[in-house]
Write an enzyme that holds these catalytic residues in place. Structure first.
Site, PDB file in Angstrom:
ATOM      1  N   HIS A 121       0.814  -1.220   0.000  1.00  0.00           N
ATOM      2  CA  HIS A 121       0.000   0.000   0.000  1.00  0.00           C
ATOM      3  C   HIS A 121       0.847   1.270   0.000  1.00  0.00           C
ATOM      4  CE1 HIS A 121       0.424  -0.428   4.486  1.00  0.00           C
ATOM      5  NE2 HIS A 121       0.575   0.883   4.389  1.00  0.00           N
ATOM      6  N   ASP A 152       0.267  -7.627   1.273  1.00  0.00           N
ATOM      7  CA  ASP A 152       0.700  -6.242   1.420  1.00  0.00           C
ATOM      8  C   ASP A 152       2.208  -6.118   1.503  1.00  0.00           C
ATOM      9  OD1 ASP A 152       0.141  -3.537   1.386  1.00  0.00           O
ATOM     10  OD2 ASP A 152       0.051  -3.397   3.558  1.00  0.00           O
ATOM     11  N   SER A 228       4.556   2.211   8.024  1.00  0.00           N
ATOM     12  CA  SER A 228       4.229   1.082   7.154  1.00  0.00           C
ATOM     13  C   SER A 228       5.443   0.607   6.382  1.00  0.00           C
ATOM     14  CB  SER A 228       3.144   1.470   6.141  1.00  0.00           C
ATOM     15  OG  SER A 228       1.875   1.417   6.702  1.00  0.00           O
TER      16      SER A 228
END
Length: 277
Positions: A121, A152, A228
């Site tokens: 992402h 992911d 992230s």
């Protein structure tokens, strides 16, 4: 609720694996229903968007790669257990900030060929290249080698001549509940940020959006927008997971419930992506 960390890009919503959309969470799992929704979901903040552990992709051809190039854990030097300052010093040089048109996040050097692991992402929709910034401030261009939305995980490649050190990876089955860990990354663009906590749970079964149940490492180390794709490391400086999402009360912010893709799954998926070239 659980939401992706911060602004765009955002990932799917997290739903506790044992709960239906209309069933209140079990005791201790706070949830808030967003005003525009009627179902009870936990908004999930991804460290720059959102993510999950999951099914490995592209395992064909990966076995040979795993046997060679990727940096794996070696016997730690004596006396380093619990030395979080030393773990931070070993980890920070191998962590990068990832800058994409659609947002930002973190990543870490996976091997001596310049491959970097981050979240899908973080780079989704970014095109073939993104910018990365090393802990020393160097700005580099990275090629997006491939992505796996199901887990992911994404892999970037920078020039091996950049001399960013690969991080050691923890061996499967060595992570323990209660052991101290560090989350390293660039929350809110603050590169080289280190936060401390423990492993709260292993093999936490979670679902994100419509995906099947996935294994995740749960931690109370503070994870925020921009984390992230960054590493969750143990006191020996070995990567135990890829930081990906947090639970949050309505209004945002870390409440001490974060999730990371287990490193064994991230390593398998990354090796498959690299094997396909």
């Amino acid at each position: 609720m659980i939401t992706g960390l911060g602004g765009p890009p955002r990932g799917p919503e997290f739903v506790s694996a044992g709960l239906s959309h209309d069933t209140p969470p079990v005791h201790g799992e706070s949830a808030t229903v967003p005003p525009t929704r009627t179902s009870r979901r936990w908004p999930l903040l991804a460290a720059a968007g959102l993510a999950i552990a999951g099914i490995s992709a592209g395992t064909g051809g990966a076995a040979g790669y795993l046997a060679g190039r990727p940096t794996t854990a070696t016997a730690p030097p004596p006396g380093t257990d619990g030395d979080l300052m030393a773990a931070a010093a070993r980890t920070i040089p191998g962590v990068v900030s990832v800058r994409a048109r659609t947002g930002g996040g973190s990543g870490f050097v996976f091997d001596d060929r310049g491959h970097v692991i981050t979240n899908n992402h973080v780079v989704s929709g970014a095109g073939g290249t993104v910018g990365v910034v090393g802990s020393d401030g160097r700005r580099l261009t990275a090629e997006v080698v491939g992505t796996d939305p199901a887990t992911d995980i994404a892999v970037l490649r920078i020039s091996p001549g950049a001399t960013l050190p690969p991080l050691r990876l923890a061996e499967p089955g060595t992570t323990r509940v209660g052991e101290p860990v560090l989350a390293v990354g660039s929350p809110l663009g603050l590169s080289g940020t280190v936060t401390a906590g423990i492993v709260s749970a292993l093999d936490r079964q979670v679902r994100l959006g419509a995906t099947t149940r996935q294994r995740a490492v749960q931690t109370d180390a503070s994870i925020n927008p921009g984390n992230s794709g960054g590493p969750l490391v143990n006191a020996r400086g070995e990567v135990v997971g890829v930081n990906t999402a947090i639970a949050t009360l309505e209004g945002g912010g870390s409440i001490g419930i974060g999730f990371a893709v287990p490193i064994d799954e991230a390593r398998r998926v990354a090796a498959g992506i690299i094997g396909r070239g």
